[in-house]
Design a protein around this motif. Structure first.
Motif, PDB file in Angstrom:
ATOM      1  N   PHE A  48       0.848  -1.190   0.000  1.00 32.89           N
ATOM      2  CA  PHE A  48       0.000   0.000   0.000  1.00 32.89           C
ATOM      3  C   PHE A  48       0.890   1.250   0.000  1.00 32.89           C
ATOM      4  N   PHE A  61     -10.931   0.564  -6.012  1.00 33.66           N
ATOM      5  CA  PHE A  61      -9.908  -0.369  -6.469  1.00 33.66           C
ATOM      6  C   PHE A  61     -10.532  -1.322  -7.487  1.00 33.66           C
ATOM      7  N   ASP A  77      -6.157   2.570  -7.247  1.00 38.51           N
ATOM      8  CA  ASP A  77      -5.056   1.718  -7.677  1.00 38.51           C
ATOM      9  C   ASP A  77      -4.697   2.077  -9.113  1.00 38.51           C
ATOM     10  N   GLU A  78      -3.646   1.475  -9.625  1.00 39.36           N
ATOM     11  CA  GLU A  78      -3.164   1.820 -10.962  1.00 39.36           C
ATOM     12  C   GLU A  78      -4.170   1.439 -12.040  1.00 39.36           C
ATOM     13  N   GLU A  79      -4.907   0.357 -11.840  1.00 39.27           N
ATOM     14  CA  GLU A  79      -5.914  -0.044 -12.827  1.00 39.27           C
ATOM     15  C   GLU A  79      -7.024   0.988 -12.932  1.00 39.27           C
ATOM     16  N   ILE A 108      -2.184   4.333  -5.385  1.00 36.88           N
ATOM     17  CA  ILE A 108      -1.575   3.342  -4.500  1.00 36.88           C
ATOM     18  C   ILE A 108      -0.806   2.334  -5.340  1.00 36.88           C
ATOM     19  N   HIS A 109       0.418   2.062  -4.924  1.00 36.50           N
ATOM     20  CA  HIS A 109       1.266   1.085  -5.605  1.00 36.50           C
ATOM     21  C   HIS A 109       1.504  -0.113  -4.686  1.00 36.50           C
ATOM     22  N   ASN A 110       1.786  -1.242  -5.301  1.00 35.04           N
ATOM     23  CA  ASN A 110       2.153  -2.442  -4.551  1.00 35.04           C
ATOM     24  C   ASN A 110       1.054  -2.821  -3.557  1.00 35.04           C
ATOM     25  N   LEU A 111      -0.126  -3.075  -4.075  1.00 31.77           N
ATOM     26  CA  LEU A 111      -1.242  -3.454  -3.217  1.00 31.77           C
ATOM     27  C   LEU A 111      -0.958  -4.793  -2.539  1.00 31.77           C
ATOM     28  N   PRO A 135      -9.714  -6.750  -4.422  1.00 35.16           N
ATOM     29  CA  PRO A 135      -9.881  -5.298  -4.299  1.00 35.16           C
ATOM     30  C   PRO A 135     -10.685  -4.894  -3.072  1.00 35.16           C
ATOM     31  N   ASN A 170      -8.389  -4.866  -0.106  1.00 35.52           N
ATOM     32  CA  ASN A 170      -7.521  -3.689  -0.146  1.00 35.52           C
ATOM     33  C   ASN A 170      -8.258  -2.434   0.306  1.00 35.52           C
TER      34      ASN A 170
END
Length: 581
Positions: free
Chosen positions: A254, A277, A304-306, A331-334, A339, A342
């Motif tokens: 996170f 997410f 998140d990146e998506e 947020i990187h590296n979930l 989802p 997260n």
């Protein structure tokens, strides 16, 4: 230096009294001393001195006398030093909260607390001890009552409208104060935290997996550590996510950019937060927000990146990474593949992401805020003198019934849900009944959380997150267990307000996948009446003359049977078009 130039010694440190005349330093001399005949007592002193010089050269007597003289000199130095230190006007420098960062992060002090100062009180000559003025006792918010005649004082909830066509949940009226009054009633001091005053969080660089569940993000606390975390004490150290790394958001899973972390640390008042997410929802912009809230309240949306990739194709962010009122944080590296799991990190651990915030409002990504944040906090926290508020489920109040509903809706696998509920049953969780009053429900509607960031609420959300991390991600199942264990050791309570009141300040939208599958409304089929029948002209009779033209035949009027047949045919065509649509 000439004779008589020792001058006058004044002051506690025996300084010379100096004078300057015409640029030259001079000393005030002592007037000449008149020599008189020595009295009898001086003769006795001379005898003692002669006795002293007679026996002093001896070794043992000399050492004894030297020790006695040294003791007298040491005592005189202490006496002079004490007299100089007890002068009036001596102060110890004040220590502000900027020098107590370690205490702030451990939970003893609030960054917004007043500065304090230690001062030495003036003492008289007879006073032997220095009295220090202690800091004043901490002040806490104790609630308030609305003035007489305020409309919200006598407000009662009206009965629900008798609409048989609408049987599902609906909003109900809520009496809010005007925005200016709500802001004026914001507490200046924090609320009291029962029992627990200091809470720290466990960091583990080397993790060992246990059979009792856990994760690399939240750690693997043993069953003994879990039971110890529910033994509420004045000072506690518990698991609360982010077990690795230097601070939340730095190499912990996170992960958050440094620029975003700096902006999050600037939030020292109210925070409104949400998250999306897996591109599961669309961003909903808040409405009816006052200008004061736009300037002072922090609105943060975690993506998140998506989701960020999906939104950038349809929207544009400004230079401040803002989309409307929302500050977008990527947020990187979930830490989890799910989802929804997260999403529990910002939902339950906002006090770790915003270490200096006082109040927070959590909204699920599908919700649209339609009331000012100050009005919401005043209505459900400050006016109730509560530190944690959440709405109860509109239909279900029992954990075991909620678990069966989750199984029926395939929200999680049945084996994990059964294991969790059976574990809670063995710990003493019972079905909800009226015997649990004043507790009104064991099942929350967890899409909205209102809270004040104090040690007791931080402990509650940490332990709630640990249950979500250890068992299923369905936080409605674990809520009652965590609440009951904490309230059994303290007098802390949770304000569980009505679900219809929650629906008054948030509007629930559809998830994105539902919106995409909803086809646009088809245009209503319109049928035109059939064209009139064309009549052929009658033939000329043989008895008529060739020059005479046959008269034009008029269209016969439609009979009632024709109208009925036409209307029936019209209804059949319309019905067929509806079936096609």
């Amino acid at each position: 230096m000439t004779s008589g130039s020792l001058g006058l010694r004044t002051g506690s440190y025996g300084s010379l009294q100096q004078h300057f005349q015409n640029g030259f330093r001079t000393y005030q001399t002592v007037p000449p001393v008149i020599v008189r005949k020595a009295p009898k007592i001086y003769k006795e002193k001379e005898r003692m001195m002669s006795w002293f010089f007679k026996f002093a050269p001896r070794k043992k007597v000399g050492m004894l006398l030297l020790f006695a003289v040294s003791a007298l000199v040491f005592g005189w130095v202490l006496y002079v030093g004490k007299g100089g230190d007890t002068q009036e006007g001596v102060h110890i420098p004040s220590m502000g909260l900027n020098d107590t960062s370690d205490f702030i992060h451990s939970g003893y002090f609030s960054p917004n607390a007043d500065q304090f100062e230690f001062r030495i009180i003036n003492s008289s000559i007879d006073q032997e001890s220095i009295i220090a003025q202690a800091p004043p006792p901490p002040k806490y918010f104790t609630g308030y009552t609305l003035p007489a005649g305020n409309p919200c004082e006598s407000f009662t909830l009206p009965p629900p409208p008798a609409d048989k066509k609408r049987t599902g949940p609906r909003p109900c009226p809520v009496c809010y104060l005007p925005v200016e009054d709500a802001i004026a009633r914001m507490p200046e001091a924090p609320s009291f935290s029962p029992v627990i005053q200091n809470i720290t969080y466990i960091h583990e660089n080397y993790l060992r997996k246990s059979e009792f569940g856990g994760s690399e993000f939240g750690g693997y606390p043993s069953l003994e550590q879990r039971n110890d975390s529910y033994d509420v004490r004045e000072s506690m150290s518990v698991h609360c996510g982010f077990v690795r790394g230097t601070q939340p958001g730095h190499q912990t899973g996170f992960d958050i950019d440094d620029s975003d972390l700096r902006e999050m640390e600037k939030c020292q008042g109210v925070v409104v937060a949400s998250a999306i997410f897996g591109a599961y929802d669309l961003i909903q912009q808040p409405k009816n927000i006052s200008e004061t809230a736009k300037k002072n309240v922090c609105f943060f949306m975690f993506l998140d990146e998506e989701t960020d990739t999906f939104l950038r194709n349809s929207t544009e962010l400004d230079r401040e990474k803002k989309l409307g009122l929302w500050r977008i944080v990527i947020i990187h590296n979930l830490p989890y593949n799910d989802p929804r799991r997260n999403g529990k990190i910002p939902k339950l651990l906002l006090h770790r992401l915003f270490p200096y915030a006082r109040y927070s409002i959590w909204l699920d990504g599908k919700l649209e805020l339609v009331v000012d944040p100050y009005q919401i906090l005043e209505r459900f926290l400050w006016r109730k003198n509560s530190t944690f508020a959440i709405s109860r489920h509109y239909k279900r109040f029992d954990v075991f019934i909620e678990a069966e509903a989750n199984k029926a809706a395939a929200k999680y696998d049945n084996v994990s849900i059964d294991f969790q509920t059976e574990f809670y049953r063995k710990e003493g969780l019972t079905p909800y009944s009226d015997a649990k009053l004043p507790i009104t429900s064991d099942v929350p509607e967890g899409c909205v959380i209102l809270r004040e960031h104090i040690p007791i609420t931080n402990l509650f959300t940490c332990l709630w997150f640990n249950e979500v991390d250890r068992f299923t991600s369905r936080d409605q199942i674990s809520f009652a267990t965590v609440r009951n264990k904490i309230t059994s050791k303290t007098n802390w309570t949770v304000n569980m307000f009505l679900d219809c009141e929650r629906r008054n300040f948030v509007v629930q939208a559809y998830h994105r996948d539902v919106l995409e599958h909803l086809s646009p409304p088809q245009p209503r089929a319109t049928t035109r009446p059939p064209p009139p029948l064309r009549q052929t002209p009658n033939k000329v009779s043989s008895g008529s003359s060739k020059g005479n033209v046959a008269p034009k035949n008029k269209i016969p009027p439609k009979h009632r049977t024709d109208r009925r047949s036409t209307s029936k045919r019209h209804r059949k065509v319309a019905a067929g078009s509806r079936d096609i649509s």
